[in-house]
Motif scaffolding. Structure first.
Motif, mmCIF file in Angstrom:
data_model
loop_
_atom_site.group_PDB
_atom_site.id
_atom_site.type_symbol
_atom_site.label_atom_id
_atom_site.label_comp_id
_atom_site.label_asym_id
_atom_site.label_seq_id
_atom_site.Cartn_x
_atom_site.Cartn_y
_atom_site.Cartn_z
ATOM 1 N N PHE A 181 -4.978 4.372 -12.545
ATOM 2 C CA PHE A 181 -5.119 2.937 -12.301
ATOM 3 C C PHE A 181 -4.413 2.491 -11.029
ATOM 4 O O PHE A 181 -4.958 1.701 -10.250
ATOM 5 C CB PHE A 181 -4.623 2.124 -13.496
ATOM 6 N N THR A 182 -3.192 2.986 -10.796
ATOM 7 C CA THR A 182 -2.489 2.591 -9.569
ATOM 8 C C THR A 182 -3.191 3.160 -8.335
ATOM 9 O O THR A 182 -3.268 2.494 -7.305
ATOM 10 C CB THR A 182 -1.027 3.038 -9.586
ATOM 11 N N ALA A 212 -6.434 3.820 -8.077
ATOM 12 C CA ALA A 212 -7.692 3.092 -7.876
ATOM 13 C C ALA A 212 -7.434 1.740 -7.221
ATOM 14 O O ALA A 212 -8.156 1.334 -6.300
ATOM 15 C CB ALA A 212 -8.411 2.912 -9.206
ATOM 16 N N TYR A 213 -6.387 1.043 -7.659
ATOM 17 C CA TYR A 213 -6.061 -0.237 -7.033
ATOM 18 C C TYR A 213 -5.585 -0.028 -5.595
ATOM 19 O O TYR A 213 -5.934 -0.805 -4.706
ATOM 20 C CB TYR A 213 -4.996 -0.975 -7.845
ATOM 21 N N GLN A 272 0.822 -1.203 0.000
ATOM 22 C CA GLN A 272 0.000 0.000 0.000
ATOM 23 C C GLN A 272 0.864 1.265 0.000
ATOM 24 O O GLN A 272 0.545 2.237 -0.685
ATOM 25 C CB GLN A 272 -0.934 0.013 1.209
ATOM 26 N N GLN A 325 -6.566 2.355 -3.616
ATOM 27 C CA GLN A 325 -7.770 2.632 -2.824
ATOM 28 C C GLN A 325 -8.496 1.335 -2.485
ATOM 29 O O GLN A 325 -9.047 1.180 -1.404
ATOM 30 C CB GLN A 325 -8.725 3.560 -3.577
ATOM 31 N N TRP A 326 -8.501 0.426 -3.407
ATOM 32 C CA TRP A 326 -9.212 -0.825 -3.224
ATOM 33 C C TRP A 326 -8.589 -1.668 -2.114
ATOM 34 O O TRP A 326 -9.301 -2.308 -1.342
ATOM 35 C CB TRP A 326 -9.238 -1.584 -4.543
ATOM 36 N N ILE A 327 -7.247 -1.655 -2.014
ATOM 37 C CA ILE A 327 -6.587 -2.507 -1.028
ATOM 38 C C ILE A 327 -6.068 -1.725 0.179
ATOM 39 O O ILE A 327 -5.455 -2.322 1.064
ATOM 40 C CB ILE A 327 -5.432 -3.303 -1.669
ATOM 41 N N LEU A 371 2.268 1.671 -3.549
ATOM 42 C CA LEU A 371 1.243 2.206 -4.453
ATOM 43 C C LEU A 371 0.970 3.676 -4.173
ATOM 44 O O LEU A 371 0.739 4.458 -5.104
ATOM 45 C CB LEU A 371 -0.046 1.398 -4.334
ATOM 46 N N THR A 403 1.626 6.463 -6.998
ATOM 47 C CA THR A 403 0.497 7.307 -7.398
ATOM 48 C C THR A 403 0.817 8.782 -7.214
ATOM 49 O O THR A 403 0.494 9.606 -8.079
ATOM 50 C CB THR A 403 -0.761 6.925 -6.599
#
Length: 103
Positions: A60-61, A63-64, A24, A66-68, A27, A31
């Motif tokens: 994209f990075t 958003a991913y 995290q 944020q997801w994890i 990322l 980002t």
């Protein structure tokens, strides 16, 4: 006396739960770097390829991420990077797009 049982988590910059989050944090850093690159390069008309591609990858990075993401501090930094990436992407698209006359 319950305050004696709570861990002190104010010391960490990104991890507010006291656990390491290397993916995290990576990322988040990627980002933010892509967002800053997209935002700054969008201010120059001839760098639309850089701003649009950096913005797209940053979106994209982010958003991913944020997801994890697991902590609020990670999400806050990701939102900043996502916003800068989106602005850079949209300005890059307005100035010439992802391919900008190459095709």
């Amino acid at each position: 006396m319950t305050q004696a049982l709570r861990p002190n988590t104010a010391g960490g910059l990104f991890a507010t739960d006291g656990k390491p989050h290397p993916l995290q944090d990576t990322l988040l850093a990627v980002t933010l770097v892509l967002g800053i690159t997209a935002f700054v390069s969008a201010m120059f008309h001839n760098l639309h390829l850089l701003s649009s591609w950096a913005g797209l990858v940053g979106i994209f990075t982010g958003a991913y991420g944020q997801w994890i993401s697991e902590t609020t501090r990670e999400r806050f930094g990701l939102i900043l990077g996502l916003g800068a990436s989106a602005i850079g992407f949209f300005l890059g698209m307005a100035n010439g797009g992802l391919f900008g006359g190459l095709f």
